[in-house]
Design a protein around this motif. Sequence first.
Motif, short mmCIF file in Angstrom:
data_model
loop_
_atom_site.label_atom_id
_atom_site.label_comp_id
_atom_site.label_asym_id
_atom_site.label_seq_id
_atom_site.Cartn_x
_atom_site.Cartn_y
_atom_site.Cartn_z
N GLY A 201 89.95 54.90 49.04
CA GLY A 201 89.39 54.23 50.22
C GLY A 201 88.33 55.06 50.91
N PHE A 202 88.56 56.38 50.97
CA PHE A 202 87.59 57.29 51.60
C PHE A 202 86.25 57.23 50.88
CE2 PHE A 202 85.65 61.55 51.43
CZ PHE A 202 85.35 61.73 52.77
N GLU A 203 86.28 57.31 49.55
CA GLU A 203 85.03 57.30 48.79
C GLU A 203 84.30 55.97 48.96
OE1 GLU A 203 84.46 59.41 44.96
OE2 GLU A 203 86.65 59.32 44.85
N ALA A 204 85.04 54.88 48.95
CA ALA A 204 84.42 53.56 49.08
C ALA A 204 83.72 53.40 50.43
CB ALA A 204 85.48 52.48 48.90
N ALA A 205 84.20 54.09 51.45
CA ALA A 205 83.64 53.96 52.80
C ALA A 205 82.47 54.89 53.07
CB ALA A 205 84.74 54.19 53.84
N PRO A 208 75.75 55.54 51.40
CA PRO A 208 75.10 55.81 50.12
C PRO A 208 74.53 57.22 49.97
CG PRO A 208 74.42 53.68 50.97
CD PRO A 208 75.20 54.35 52.06
N HIS A 209 74.12 57.84 51.08
CA HIS A 209 73.48 59.15 51.00
C HIS A 209 74.48 60.31 51.07
CE1 HIS A 209 73.60 57.95 55.26
NE2 HIS A 209 73.80 59.23 55.51
N ILE A 210 75.78 60.02 51.10
CA ILE A 210 76.80 61.07 51.04
C ILE A 210 77.63 60.86 49.78
CG2 ILE A 210 78.83 62.10 52.12
CD1 ILE A 210 77.75 61.44 54.81
N LYS A 211 77.69 61.87 48.95
CA LYS A 211 78.41 61.79 47.68
C LYS A 211 79.56 62.80 47.67
CE LYS A 211 75.30 58.93 46.05
NZ LYS A 211 75.61 57.48 45.92
N LEU A 212 80.62 62.45 46.96
CA LEU A 212 81.77 63.34 46.80
C LEU A 212 81.87 63.77 45.34
CD1 LEU A 212 84.39 64.68 47.87
CD2 LEU A 212 85.57 62.53 47.34
N ALA A 213 81.95 65.09 45.11
CA ALA A 213 82.08 65.62 43.75
C ALA A 213 83.40 66.34 43.60
CB ALA A 213 80.93 66.58 43.45
N TYR A 214 84.02 66.22 42.42
CA TYR A 214 85.28 66.88 42.10
C TYR A 214 84.99 68.03 41.14
CZ TYR A 214 87.55 62.66 43.93
OH TYR A 214 87.98 61.63 44.72
N LEU A 215 85.40 69.26 41.52
CA LEU A 215 85.09 70.45 40.72
C LEU A 215 86.36 71.25 40.48
CD1 LEU A 215 82.00 71.46 42.89
CD2 LEU A 215 81.94 70.18 40.76
N PRO A 216 87.11 70.94 39.40
CA PRO A 216 88.36 71.67 39.12
C PRO A 216 88.09 73.03 38.49
CG PRO A 216 87.99 69.98 37.46
CD PRO A 216 86.89 69.83 38.47
N SER A 217 88.94 74.01 38.83
CA SER A 217 88.80 75.35 38.27
C SER A 217 90.08 76.15 38.48
CB SER A 217 87.63 76.09 38.95
OG SER A 217 87.53 77.42 38.50
N TYR A 218 90.77 76.47 37.37
CA TYR A 218 91.92 77.36 37.36
C TYR A 218 92.98 77.00 38.40
CZ TYR A 218 88.72 80.06 34.50
OH TYR A 218 87.85 80.44 33.53
N GLY A 219 93.33 75.72 38.45
CA GLY A 219 94.38 75.28 39.36
C GLY A 219 93.85 74.85 40.71
N LEU A 220 92.67 75.34 41.07
CA LEU A 220 92.04 74.91 42.31
C LEU A 220 91.21 73.65 42.05
CD1 LEU A 220 90.66 78.34 43.57
CD2 LEU A 220 92.70 77.15 44.41
N LEU A 221 91.04 72.86 43.08
CA LEU A 221 90.14 71.71 43.00
C LEU A 221 89.21 71.77 44.20
CD1 LEU A 221 89.22 69.04 41.76
CD2 LEU A 221 90.97 67.88 43.15
N LYS A 222 87.93 71.90 43.91
CA LYS A 222 86.93 71.90 44.98
C LYS A 222 86.41 70.48 45.16
CE LYS A 222 85.36 76.61 43.96
NZ LYS A 222 84.19 77.46 43.59
N LEU A 223 86.38 70.04 46.39
CA LEU A 223 85.84 68.73 46.73
C LEU A 223 84.59 68.96 47.57
CD1 LEU A 223 89.32 67.37 47.61
CD2 LEU A 223 87.93 66.46 45.76
N ARG A 224 83.45 68.63 46.99
CA ARG A 224 82.18 68.93 47.66
C ARG A 224 81.52 67.65 48.15
NH1 ARG A 224 78.55 70.53 43.57
NH2 ARG A 224 77.81 68.37 43.62
#
Length: 415
Positions: A201-205, A208-224
Motif C-alpha cells: 500500500g505504501f508503494e502504491a501511494a 511518481p517522482h519518489i521511488k523505493l528501491a530494495y537493496l539486500p546485503s548479508y542479512g540486512l535490507l536497505k530500503l532507499r
Amino acid sequence: MEKILASIITIGDELLIGQTVDTNSAWMGRQLNDAGIWVQRRVAVGDDREAIVRALDEEGKLSHIVLITGGLGPTADDITKPVLLGYFGGKLVQDEPTLARLMSFFEARKLPVLERNVAQALVPDSCTVLQNMRGTAPGMWFEKEGKIYVSMPGVPHEMKGLMESEVIPRLQERFTTPTLLHHTLITYGMGESFVAERLTGFEAALPPHIKLAYLPSYGLLKLRLTSVSPGKTSAATEMKTAFDTLRSLLADVAVAEADEPMGVILGKILLEKGLTAGTAESCTGGNIAGQITAVPGSSRYFKGSVVSYANETKMNLLGVKAATLEQYGAVSEQTVREMAEGALKTLNVDCVMAVSGIMGPDGGSGEKPVGTVWIAVGGKNDIRTTLHRFRYDRSRNTDMTVVAAMNELRKWLKL
C-alpha cells in the motif's frame, strides 16, 4: 526540469579480467548524484582503440556528460590520450603547468626524468587541461556536439582530486540540475519479499517522482527512497513525510536511518552510551573486530579481540572449560557463553560479542550442519545467546555472522 544524465567509461584490460576491481565508478556515481546528476550507464572497456571509440560514440548519444578514467599512464598500453586526440582532433601541445609540476615531482625525489614521463605533459590542443595536483597525468575536458567528455587518470587518489577540485564545480556551473534526494532505512530480520508485501500500500501511494528501491546485503535490507524534484524545500518536506511513514511501517525490524555500515551504526551507540566493547571470535577469525576498527575513532570504544580459533586458545585465553568443550563442542550455546564471560574479564570491557560456528565447506554434521553459528552478546550481569543457521558458502556465512553478531549487540544495547 530536464534530468542531467552521465555515463562513466572505465578503461583497462585489468578491469575486464578481474585483476583490478573498479571502485572508481561507485565513488564517482555518489559524487555526481550529490550534484544532482543522474548516472545512467557504467561501461568498462579494454585497452583497445576501436572499443574505446565505440564506447565514446554510444555514451555520447545517450548522456550529457561522459566521464572517462584510465589509460593515461606513461607506458605503451596506456592509449587513451592518442585515442582522444584522434576522436576530438587537434594536435599535441605541451602544457607548461603540468610539465613544471612533473619536473618538480621527480627532482624532489631525486629520480631521473624519462622521455615517456615528459610526454605526459603533452595534451591535445582541443581540450581544456584540468590540473592534477596529486599526480603527473593531467585531466582533459572536451566538448563535442553539445556533450561534455572528461578524461581522468585511473588512479583513485588522483581521480578523486580532479573530481572534487575541477570536474564537479565545472559541471555545476554548466548545468541547472534537479534536486536528487535519497533517504535510506536499514532493516534486519525480515526477508525482502515479506517487507515488500508489508509495503504494498505504501508503494502504491508514492507520487511518481519518489521511488523505493530494495537493496539486500548479508542479512540486512536497505530500503532507499529517491526523489527527483525541481524544488529543494518542497522535495525535502515531501521526502520526510514519506520516510516517516516507511519507518513507522517497519519499526519492528528497523536498524538505522542512514546508509551506513553496521560497524558505524554500532560505534555510534557505544559512544552515545559511553561503553567499551570487545570480541571473542572463533569462526569469524577477527572479521568482526576488523569491521569495527575500520571506523575512524573506534579506539574510543573498542578495546580489542581474542581470536580463539583453536579449542586450546579458547581455554587458555578465555577460560572456556575443557569439560564444556568435551560435552557440548566448540559450536554450542555453552561454549559461546563462556567465551563471552572470559572476554569480558580478559579485555576488561563493558560488553562483548562472542561467536563460534561452522563456516564450511566441511565440518558439518546432521546435528550441526554447515552454517550453524552460536552468538553470545552482553555484559557482566546479562549475556544473551542466539542460534543462527546460514546456508551459504564459507565466505558468505562468515559475512552473515559478522553482521548478525553486531546486530545482536546493537539490540542488547537498545534494551
